[in-house]
Design an enzyme around this catalytic site. Sequence first.
Site, PDB file in Angstrom:
ATOM      1  N   CYS A   1      23.285 114.126   0.586  1.00  0.00           N
ATOM      2  CA  CYS A   1      24.623 113.720   1.031  1.00  0.00           C
ATOM      3  C   CYS A   1      24.624 113.593   2.559  1.00  0.00           C
ATOM      4  O   CYS A   1      23.643 113.924   3.230  1.00  0.00           O
ATOM      5  CB  CYS A   1      25.668 114.742   0.573  1.00  0.00           C
ATOM      6  SG  CYS A   1      25.640 116.305   1.490  1.00  0.00           S
TER       7      CYS A   1
ATOM      8  N   GLU B   1      28.090 125.637  -5.846  1.00  0.00           N
ATOM      9  CA  GLU B   1      29.336 124.909  -6.003  1.00  0.00           C
ATOM     10  C   GLU B   1      30.529 125.848  -6.035  1.00  0.00           C
ATOM     11  O   GLU B   1      30.417 127.010  -6.393  1.00  0.00           O
ATOM     12  CB  GLU B   1      29.272 124.051  -7.264  1.00  0.00           C
ATOM     13  CG  GLU B   1      28.186 122.991  -7.140  1.00  0.00           C
ATOM     14  CD  GLU B   1      28.147 122.019  -8.284  1.00  0.00           C
ATOM     15  OE1 GLU B   1      29.065 122.029  -9.127  1.00  0.00           O
ATOM     16  OE2 GLU B   1      27.193 121.235  -8.332  1.00  0.00           O
TER      17      GLU B   1
ATOM     18  N   GLU C   1      19.673 121.147  -0.718  1.00  0.00           N
ATOM     19  CA  GLU C   1      18.885 120.852   0.475  1.00  0.00           C
ATOM     20  C   GLU C   1      19.243 121.817   1.614  1.00  0.00           C
ATOM     21  O   GLU C   1      18.377 122.401   2.251  1.00  0.00           O
ATOM     22  CB  GLU C   1      19.129 119.417   0.961  1.00  0.00           C
ATOM     23  CG  GLU C   1      18.767 118.359  -0.040  1.00  0.00           C
ATOM     24  CD  GLU C   1      19.941 117.921  -0.906  1.00  0.00           C
ATOM     25  OE1 GLU C   1      20.554 118.779  -1.590  1.00  0.00           O
ATOM     26  OE2 GLU C   1      20.237 116.718  -0.915  1.00  0.00           O
TER      27      GLU C   1
ATOM     28  N   CYS D   1      24.919 122.185  -0.808  1.00  0.00           N
ATOM     29  CA  CYS D   1      23.898 121.468  -1.572  1.00  0.00           C
ATOM     30  C   CYS D   1      22.577 122.238  -1.532  1.00  0.00           C
ATOM     31  O   CYS D   1      22.338 123.058  -0.649  1.00  0.00           O
ATOM     32  CB  CYS D   1      23.695 120.078  -0.977  1.00  0.00           C
ATOM     33  SG  CYS D   1      25.170 119.060  -0.992  1.00  0.00           S
TER      34      CYS D   1
ATOM     35  N   ASN E   1      22.196 124.163  -5.639  1.00  0.00           N
ATOM     36  CA  ASN E   1      23.590 123.881  -5.318  1.00  0.00           C
ATOM     37  C   ASN E   1      24.406 125.161  -5.458  1.00  0.00           C
ATOM     38  O   ASN E   1      24.217 125.922  -6.404  1.00  0.00           O
ATOM     39  CB  ASN E   1      24.171 122.827  -6.259  1.00  0.00           C
ATOM     40  CG  ASN E   1      23.687 121.446  -5.941  1.00  0.00           C
ATOM     41  OD1 ASN E   1      23.033 121.198  -4.943  1.00  0.00           O
ATOM     42  ND2 ASN E   1      24.014 120.518  -6.818  1.00  0.00           N
TER      43      ASN E   1
ATOM     44  N   CYS F   1      23.937 116.890   4.434  1.00  0.00           N
ATOM     45  CA  CYS F   1      22.518 117.258   4.361  1.00  0.00           C
ATOM     46  C   CYS F   1      21.671 116.352   5.249  1.00  0.00           C
ATOM     47  O   CYS F   1      20.746 116.817   5.918  1.00  0.00           O
ATOM     48  CB  CYS F   1      22.030 117.200   2.923  1.00  0.00           C
ATOM     49  SG  CYS F   1      22.701 118.517   1.888  1.00  0.00           S
TER      50      CYS F   1
END
Length: 115
Positions: free
Chosen positions: A70, A15, A26, A24, A13, A73
């Site tokens: 999410c 952020e 992924e 993210c 991640n 993703c």
Amino acid sequence: MELEDGTIVKGANQENAAFSVTLCAERTAIFAAQASAPEKAITAIALAAKTVHPGEGDIPTFQKKPVSPCGSCRQVITEMEQRYRRPIRILMYGEEVIYIAETIKDLLPLSFTEY
């Protein structure tokens, strides 16, 4: 994430206080794979998350329930399946249970792309 030749690509991640620019794990792994080996199809993505559980100390441990990709993703994974014309297996790890989706279509049946 695993590529078709067995190469493992990691993501994390990224952020930011402005959530719209957060990435993210992924997507960071997918983008890294596309930058370094765009000719290799992605065959699998594994997800796991750690958190601090109240009353269990300050050391992060794996979450008891699996996390899932999410929406952003899921859309990127959908487009990778479309690009390489093959499913991507999604393994979602939790200490109590592991969920496995054989294709992103299991998590995003009605996507913005059609194939």
